[in-house]
Design an enzyme around this catalytic site. Structure first.
Site, PDB file in Angstrom:
ATOM      1  N   CYS A  14      -5.413   2.256   1.175  1.00  0.00           N
ATOM      2  CA  CYS A  14      -3.652   1.485   0.965  1.00  0.00           C
ATOM      3  C   CYS A  14      -2.285   2.057   1.577  1.00  0.00           C
ATOM      4  O   CYS A  14      -2.141   1.298   2.352  1.00  0.00           O
ATOM      5  CB  CYS A  14      -3.657   0.018  -0.299  1.00  0.00           C
ATOM      6  SG  CYS A  14      -4.671  -0.734  -0.917  1.00  0.00           S
ATOM      7  N   ASP A  15      -1.966   2.937   0.918  1.00  0.00           N
ATOM      8  CA  ASP A  15      -0.862   3.760   0.876  1.00  0.00           C
ATOM      9  C   ASP A  15      -0.958   5.181   1.668  1.00  0.00           C
ATOM     10  O   ASP A  15      -0.085   5.885   1.454  1.00  0.00           O
ATOM     11  CB  ASP A  15      -0.696   3.391  -0.793  1.00  0.00           C
ATOM     12  CG  ASP A  15      -0.060   2.643  -1.087  1.00  0.00           C
ATOM     13  OD1 ASP A  15      -0.209   1.418  -0.458  1.00  0.00           O
ATOM     14  OD2 ASP A  15      -0.448   2.665  -2.663  1.00  0.00           O
ATOM     15  N   CYS A  61      -4.311   3.591  -5.226  1.00  0.00           N
ATOM     16  CA  CYS A  61      -5.340   3.105  -3.274  1.00  0.00           C
ATOM     17  C   CYS A  61      -4.304   3.960  -2.021  1.00  0.00           C
ATOM     18  O   CYS A  61      -3.554   3.472  -2.009  1.00  0.00           O
ATOM     19  CB  CYS A  61      -4.586   1.467  -3.280  1.00  0.00           C
ATOM     20  SG  CYS A  61      -5.699   0.947  -1.891  1.00  0.00           S
TER      21      CYS A  61
END
Ligand code: NAP
Length: 305
Positions: free
Chosen positions: A133-134, A130
């Site tokens: 997200c990261d 992701c």
């Protein structure tokens, strides 16, 4: 007793909920994660009509609020077993179970792992599925993206906001990704390509330090020094709870007719979990609506007791 129980609260499930509630069906959605499903992991949605650019979490919230406003019930839970044949249909999640006249399965799909040494070990320590997200953790770093589809290229483009370089490792020499994404990636000076290459191993100490890649044409090996590896090689359907139900194809997806009906009366499927070649937010939403309208016909056709 619900009229419709929907498994999954992504765009397919939420759209099914909106349509079912508007048809006056007593409707519940059971979801094990956050509403919106994979949309939650997507920034910059540019192809959902009515929104020329919207972030995934925001679109998720719009859909969720709309469903709630119309009276859809929401339950958190991981559906572990189902009784689909006959009446009533029964879903079990955690300690709870519920009965419904019809079921819409919109459980979606999850990222497929590469299955190479080091991948599981370094997940959360440099290996990610992701970028939304990261990605921000990799400011100024060199990172790799594995895959050549829409997801890989979309996320490679997103990663260029943070990383110094993004190397796309793809197993052949042409991208599968759609035209506009492909053109943007090929024109982006931060994005490099390792064509005809596969990842053999993810390496590092405490965190990822690099990936060993092999050129499939000449069999040469090379270690690419990267701090992050983002894996986007497709998705697998979330259908473990349906094993033995008889409604899955050999790849674990659910075949349906144009009415989204499965081979079991009163059981429908919508979105990424369906056996289809199109996996888009708009198609999941459309299929959810179709499934709900046919679930309505099915519920209406049942004898009243
Ligand atoms: P995908 O379209 O199936 O692409 C998977 C990519 O990974 C392909 O390039 C494939 O290579 C490669 N691959 C598969 N297995 C591999 C392996 N074992 N080792 C190395 N490479 C491997 O998957 P996706 O990109 O996750 O997309 C899933 C669906 O969602 C698609 O229908 C896509 O169109 C849709 N989607 C749409 C958008 C959008 O913005 N419209 C965004 C994300 C996803 P080959 O090309 O050689 O097969």
């Amino acid at each position: 007793m619900y009229d419709v129980a929907i498994i999954g609260g992504g765009p397919g499930g939420l759209s099914a909920g909106i349509y079912a509630a508007r048809a006056n069906l007593k409707t519940v959605i059971i979801e094990r994660g956050l509403y919106g499903g994979q949309m939650q992991n997507t920034l910059d949605i540019e192809n959902y009509p009515g929104f020329d650019n919207i972030e995934g979490p925001e679109l998720s919230e719009h859909m969720y609020n709309q469903a709630m406003k119309l009276g859809v019930e929401w339950k958190y839970g991981d559906v572990t077993s189902v009784k689909l044949e006959g009446q009533p249909k029964v879903l079990t999640f955690g300690e709870e179970s519920l009965e419904a006249k019809s079921i819409i399965i919109a459980s979606g799909a999850t990222p497929r792992p590469l299955g190479v040494p080091g991948e599981a070990e370094f997940t959360g320590r440099g290996v990610s599925y992701c970028a939304t997200c990261d990605g921000a953790l990799y400011r100024g770093a060199d990172v790799a993206v594995v895959g050549g589809g829409d997801s890989a290229i979309k996320e490679a483009l997103l990663l260029t906001r943070y990383a110094s370089t993004v190397t796309v490792i793809h197993r052949r020499d042409a991208l599968r990704a759609a035209g506009i994404l492909r053109d943007r990636a090929l024109a982006n000076p931060k994005i490099r390509f390792k064509w005809d290459s596969v990842v053999e191993r993810v390496e590092g100490d405490a965190r990822v330090g690099g990936v060993l890649i092999r050129n499939v044409k000449d069999n040469s090996n090379e270690v690419l020094a990267v701090k992050g590896v983002f894996i986007y090689i497709g998705v697998d359907p979330v259908t473990d709870f349906l094993e033995g139900s008889g409604i899955l194809d050999e790849d674990g997806y659910i075949p349906t007719g144009h009415d989204m009906a499965t081979s079991i009366p009163g059981v429908f499927a919508a979105g990424d979990v369906r056996a289809t070649s199109i996996r888009q937010i708009i198609s999941a939403a459309s299929e959810g609506a179709t499934a709900a309208l046919h679930a309505y016909d099915y519920v209406e056709s049942l004898p009243t007791v």
